[in-house]
Design a protein around this motif. Sequence first.
Motif, PDB file in Angstrom:
ATOM      1  N   GLU A  93       7.304  56.123  32.325  1.00 10.77           N
ATOM      2  CA  GLU A  93       6.768  56.542  33.867  1.00 10.77           C
ATOM      3  C   GLU A  93       5.353  56.070  33.778  1.00 10.77           C
ATOM      4  N   ALA A  96       4.969  51.811  34.057  1.00  6.20           N
ATOM      5  CA  ALA A  96       5.297  51.536  35.231  1.00  6.20           C
ATOM      6  C   ALA A  96       4.053  51.348  36.232  1.00  6.20           C
ATOM      7  N   LEU A  97       3.134  51.922  35.839  1.00  4.70           N
ATOM      8  CA  LEU A  97       1.705  51.960  36.648  1.00  4.70           C
ATOM      9  C   LEU A  97       0.911  50.988  36.011  1.00  4.70           C
ATOM     10  N   PRO A 100       1.883  46.974  35.506  1.00  7.54           N
ATOM     11  CA  PRO A 100       1.297  46.245  36.884  1.00  7.54           C
ATOM     12  C   PRO A 100      -0.162  46.107  37.214  1.00  7.54           C
ATOM     13  N   PHE A 167      -1.601  57.679  43.322  1.00  7.22           N
ATOM     14  CA  PHE A 167      -0.643  56.244  43.524  1.00  7.22           C
ATOM     15  C   PHE A 167       0.587  57.041  44.088  1.00  7.22           C
ATOM     16  N   GLY A 169       3.454  55.958  44.005  1.00 10.43           N
ATOM     17  CA  GLY A 169       4.760  55.724  43.031  1.00 10.43           C
ATOM     18  C   GLY A 169       5.629  54.397  43.766  1.00 10.43           C
ATOM     19  N   TRP A 170       6.382  53.805  43.033  1.00  8.81           N
ATOM     20  CA  TRP A 170       7.024  52.540  43.341  1.00  8.81           C
ATOM     21  C   TRP A 170       8.349  52.787  44.446  1.00  8.81           C
ATOM     22  N   GLU A 172       7.985  54.520  46.892  1.00 11.29           N
ATOM     23  CA  GLU A 172       7.565  54.327  48.323  1.00 11.29           C
ATOM     24  C   GLU A 172       7.460  53.007  48.732  1.00 11.29           C
ATOM     25  N   LEU A 174       6.984  48.639  47.636  1.00  9.19           N
ATOM     26  CA  LEU A 174       6.129  47.815  46.669  1.00  9.19           C
ATOM     27  C   LEU A 174       4.681  47.588  47.506  1.00  9.19           C
ATOM     28  N   GLY A 177       2.466  50.563  46.666  1.00 10.11           N
ATOM     29  CA  GLY A 177       2.224  50.534  45.406  1.00 10.11           C
ATOM     30  C   GLY A 177       0.908  49.681  45.089  1.00 10.11           C
ATOM     31  N   VAL A 178       1.031  48.200  45.332  1.00  9.81           N
ATOM     32  CA  VAL A 178       0.292  47.201  45.203  1.00  9.81           C
ATOM     33  C   VAL A 178      -0.970  47.500  45.912  1.00  9.81           C
TER      34      VAL A 178
END
Length: 316
Positions: A93, A96-97, A100, A167, A169-170, A172, A174, A177-178
Amino acid sequence: MSVFLLKRLITLVATLIATSIVVFLVLEVLPGNAAQILMGPDADPQAVQALAVQLGLDRPGLERYGHWVAGLLTGDLGNSYAYSTPVADLLRERLALTVPLAVMAMALTAAIALVAGVYAAARHDKPGDVGVMALSQVGIAIPNFWFAILLILLFSVHLKWFSAGGFPGWGEGLLPGVRALILPAIALAVVQAAILARITRSAVLDVLREDFVRTARAKGLSERGTLWGHVLRNAMIPVITVMGLQFAELLAGTIVVESVFYLPGLGRLIFQSISNRDLIVVRNCVMLLASMVIAVNFAVDLLYAAIDPRVKASDL
């Protein structure tokens, strides 16, 4: 190439084994009761003993080490005492942050530093060179957490272009998140880009004095073609070395920036686990970070061979 790769793989495996031993010794075998640390100094002795049995602390150290390594190889890292969830799930989890974020910060670092470093070297001792070096010195001196606060004040509070933290979360999408990682990535990249720009400038200046550069110019090759087609590639060995170290640092050293932007990344997990005395999570996080640093260094060695065949030949 096979001999070169084989040597690097042997070094990789040996380093991972040595690292696992050091991490285990520091967090498992040194004097002190891990169960007592987890539960606090005022905990009931029977509860401490029960937790020690649950954690396997009553077993011999060699057996515990073998069990931990087997868990690392199979993905069974145990359960977090503070979160009551599998450590592997926590790491996935948070990675994943963090990964990236580190990749974005490194991409910004490389783009800014290579352009600035080559630009400064091409204008050695001219106003452009002096200006780039002055800005890089300022960038090195600025603490990234302070720069992060400035970014929040400008782009979140005044301009309202980005969120001040958190954040989504992915899950929601791309783009959200970016978008949430742009300001943290810039805050991390500023200092790293300033350092890398100075390294790039020095490396390019050294290569510009080589005979083949004068030959390329004598053949009528443009200055831009000489710089980007010949000089930069030959100057990349020290640059890639620093980039590898910086990427490893970005993976392992984002605690402060993640705290400023309230990002649930790996660095913040380590900080929270230390505060919660969750040594199971700390042990596996440290091993994971060490493994990622070793893997990055391995990748850098392979890039050496791809860029400069002499590196590969020297190991044969």
